[in-house]
Enzyme design. Structure first.
Site, short mmCIF file in Angstrom:
data_model
loop_
_atom_site.label_atom_id
_atom_site.label_comp_id
_atom_site.label_asym_id
_atom_site.label_seq_id
_atom_site.Cartn_x
_atom_site.Cartn_y
_atom_site.Cartn_z
N HIS A 1 0.83 -1.21 0.00
CA HIS A 1 0.00 0.00 0.00
C HIS A 1 0.86 1.25 0.00
O HIS A 1 1.90 1.32 0.65
CB HIS A 1 -1.03 -0.01 1.13
CG HIS A 1 -0.51 0.07 2.52
ND1 HIS A 1 -0.25 1.26 3.16
CD2 HIS A 1 -0.25 -0.89 3.43
CE1 HIS A 1 0.14 1.03 4.40
NE2 HIS A 1 0.16 -0.27 4.59
N ASP B 1 5.79 1.41 7.35
CA ASP B 1 4.40 1.04 7.09
C ASP B 1 3.75 2.03 6.13
O ASP B 1 3.25 3.06 6.54
CB ASP B 1 3.63 1.01 8.40
CG ASP B 1 2.20 0.54 8.25
OD1 ASP B 1 1.88 -0.06 7.20
OD2 ASP B 1 1.40 0.77 9.16
N GLU C 1 -5.27 1.96 2.16
CA GLU C 1 -5.22 0.77 3.02
C GLU C 1 -5.45 1.16 4.48
O GLU C 1 -6.17 0.47 5.21
CB GLU C 1 -3.86 0.08 2.87
CG GLU C 1 -3.77 -1.29 3.55
CD GLU C 1 -3.30 -1.24 5.00
OE1 GLU C 1 -3.28 -2.30 5.65
OE2 GLU C 1 -2.95 -0.14 5.49
N GLU C 2 -4.85 2.27 4.88
CA GLU C 2 -4.95 2.67 6.28
C GLU C 2 -6.36 3.13 6.66
O GLU C 2 -6.70 3.19 7.84
CB GLU C 2 -3.94 3.80 6.59
CG GLU C 2 -2.48 3.41 6.39
CD GLU C 2 -1.96 2.42 7.43
OE1 GLU C 2 -2.77 1.92 8.24
OE2 GLU C 2 -0.75 2.14 7.42
N ASP D 1 3.42 -6.06 3.30
CA ASP D 1 3.11 -4.91 4.15
C ASP D 1 4.01 -4.94 5.38
O ASP D 1 3.90 -5.84 6.21
CB ASP D 1 1.63 -4.98 4.56
CG ASP D 1 1.14 -3.72 5.25
OD1 ASP D 1 1.96 -2.83 5.54
OD2 ASP D 1 -0.08 -3.64 5.52
N HIS E 1 2.60 3.53 13.28
CA HIS E 1 1.58 4.57 13.17
C HIS E 1 1.92 5.82 14.00
O HIS E 1 1.04 6.46 14.55
CB HIS E 1 0.20 4.03 13.56
CG HIS E 1 -0.40 3.15 12.52
ND1 HIS E 1 -1.66 2.60 12.63
CD2 HIS E 1 0.09 2.70 11.33
CE1 HIS E 1 -1.92 1.87 11.56
NE2 HIS E 1 -0.87 1.91 10.76
#
Length: 504
Positions: A277, A289, A321-322, A350, A444
């Site tokens: 992604h 990520d 994606e997130e 991923d 994140h």
């Protein structure tokens, strides 16, 4: 050719007009000859993978993330940001520079993006520590605190009759389970609730998403079972629990893009597909990520051009994606039955470079997934064992972009190096690193920058990606034929994630 920065600025202007970012590039009518190139083989393709090249890409990706600073006050590549537009154009221009080896298509689609700016929940005289706004939650009315009594909803709040009349003008208290969080929030809104709190049936918290927005959704929090337990007892004893809910948030619709690059050579009816992604969360630049997966695919796609292939290879970079696997879901849903059947397998990459990594393989079995998923799983296992490397199985639980493929009958699997999970003592002995810490302590977060990738793990896994591509691009002889859309209910009935957040 324009630089990636110039392309980013140009695309920002285009995006503002709400039209597709990049026009599709069809395959050339005269396909380039590849018979002068050797057939791809695994060891040769792996030999081209370089840590230096990957790290140079990481530095460039971080500079791209800085394009989001004006709007977000820090680097980010979240969908809708200049950082994500820059990422899309970096991917596109990289593939374009490879000439006619690939045809490039760009699939524009509408997406929803949610931002939460402030939130607070007060239940009685307590401010629960585990209270967390759901993803894609709307704000409270007028983005101001709302006040009412807490009302216990019957059962699991999955039908309208579970909501008593006294929910109107108050705050609904709903148990997690059976149906999606979005359904619970919508039913609470239809019943006239000012806000909703979904509490866990387990001790832990609830990091969930409401999914597709509804005009009836209300501001919704998740709450741990541990903190909910004493409150439930009070409500069951008919005690009054005062409550205040406040969320300042926005949910907006944007236009974003999936980028797909397919070899112009190779059997187009037997495609080997892999994806990563292209977006990050709003909170940070997302270099691990999933900048790591994005860049691994770019590097493998670049090195593959030195070889010919027997089966077509299709690389995909998903947007959104997130926000809940938006891009991959949209792509798979748009496939005709005929095009669906041409994809022999899908491989998901991923988070390839977590700093406190473990070599993780999705435990995809043929019993619970489309036939061929287990053969792919075993390919990864065999490679790690041949390299003398340890590995561990992780649940195939819907947390990444393979989910839409599995649900639509396409065999799938993948590898990862870990997110917010905690490394065990056994894994510390197997992989090094620190037991008791997250696999990616910057998952994140703003600190997911260039220094957040483990180069050793990244190179190892990019070589494994190259091995998977080379193996199936050269031959699918021993790989199972596609079945007709058979999906085991074991997967569809038990998977509770859709992306990194719970949906049920």
């Amino acid at each position: 050719m324009l630089s990636w920065l110039a392309l980013s600025v140009a695309c920002a202007a285009v995006a503002a007009q709400q039209i597709p970012i990049i026009q599709s590039t069809p395959a050339s009518a005269e396909l380039p000859a590849q018979n002068d190139k050797p057939l791809v083989n695994s060891s040769a393709l792996q030999d081209h993978i370089s840590g230096d090249r990957l790290m140079e890409r990481a530095k460039k990706m971080f500079e791209i993330a800085k394009l989001g600073e004006d709007e977000y006050n820090h680097p980010t590549r979240v969908i809708g940001s200049l950082g994500h537009l820059g990422t899309l154009n970096y991917i596109y221009s990289t593939i374009l520079e490879l000439g006619e080896y690939y045809s490039i298509s760009n699939q524009s689609f509408p997406a929803v993006s949610g931002n939460i700016f402030e939130s607070r929940l007060v239940l009685g005289d307590e401010v629960p520590k585990s209270a967390a706004p759901m993803g894609l939650t709307p704000a409270t009315k007028d983005k101001e605190p709302v006040h009412g009594k807490l009302v216990l909803v019957k059962n699991e709040g999955c039908v309208s009759t579970d909501y008593p009349a006294e929910v109107t003008g108050n705050i609904a208290f709903i148990q997690r389970g059976t149906c999606p969080f979005g359904t619970k929030s919508e039913l609470a809104g239809r019943a006239g609730a000012l806000a909703a709190v979904v509490y866990n049936y387990e001790k832990g918290g609830v990091q969930g998403t409401l999914g597709t927005p509804s005009e009836y959704h209300v501001a919704t929090f998740g709450l741990s079972g541990e903190e909910a337990e004493p409150i439930i007892k009070k409500l069951e004893n008919k005690e009054y629990v005062d409550s205040i809910a406040y969320i300042d948030a926005e949910v907006k619709s944007i236009l974003t893009v999936n980028i797909v690059a397919q070899t112009t050579q190779g059997d187009p009816d037997n495609c080997v597909m892999l994806g990563a992604h292209s977006d990050s969360v709003a909170e940070g630049p997302g270099i691990n990520d999933d900048g790591s997966g994005t860049m691994s695919l770019l590097e493998v796609a670049t090195q593959l051009t030195k070889y010919s292939v027997k089966n077509c290879v299709r690389f995909a970079w998903w947007a959104g994606e997130e926000e809940g696997l938006l891009g991959s879901d949209y792509y798979v849903a748009s496939l005709s039955k005929e095009e669906n059947q041409k994809i022999r397998l899908f491989m998901d990459y991923d988070m390839m470079a977590s700093p406190n990594f473990a070599y993780q393989v999705y435990n995809a079995t043929n019993a619970a997934n489309p036939v061929g998923s287990e053969e792919l799983r075993n390919l990864y296992v065999d490679w790690y064992e041949e390299q003398g490397l340890n590995y561990t199985f992780i649940p195939f639980d819907g947390r990444s972009d393979y989910d839409g493929f599995i649900r639509n009958g396409i065999p799938g699997g993948g590898i990862a190096t870990g997110a917010e999970g905690v490394k065990t003592k056994e894994e510390e002995a197997m992989f090094g690193g620190s037991a008791g810490d997250w696999y990616d302590p910057c998952y994140h977060q703003l600190c997911d920058g260039v220094g957040n990738v483990n180069e050793t793990a990244w190179v190892v896994n990019t070589k494994l990606i190259a091995h998977s591509v080379a193996t199936y691009a050269a031959s699918l002889k021993d790989f199972p034929k596609r079945s007709q859309f058979s999906v085991s209910s074991t997967y569809t009935d038990t998977v509770k994630y859709h992306g990194h957040k719970l949906r049920i």
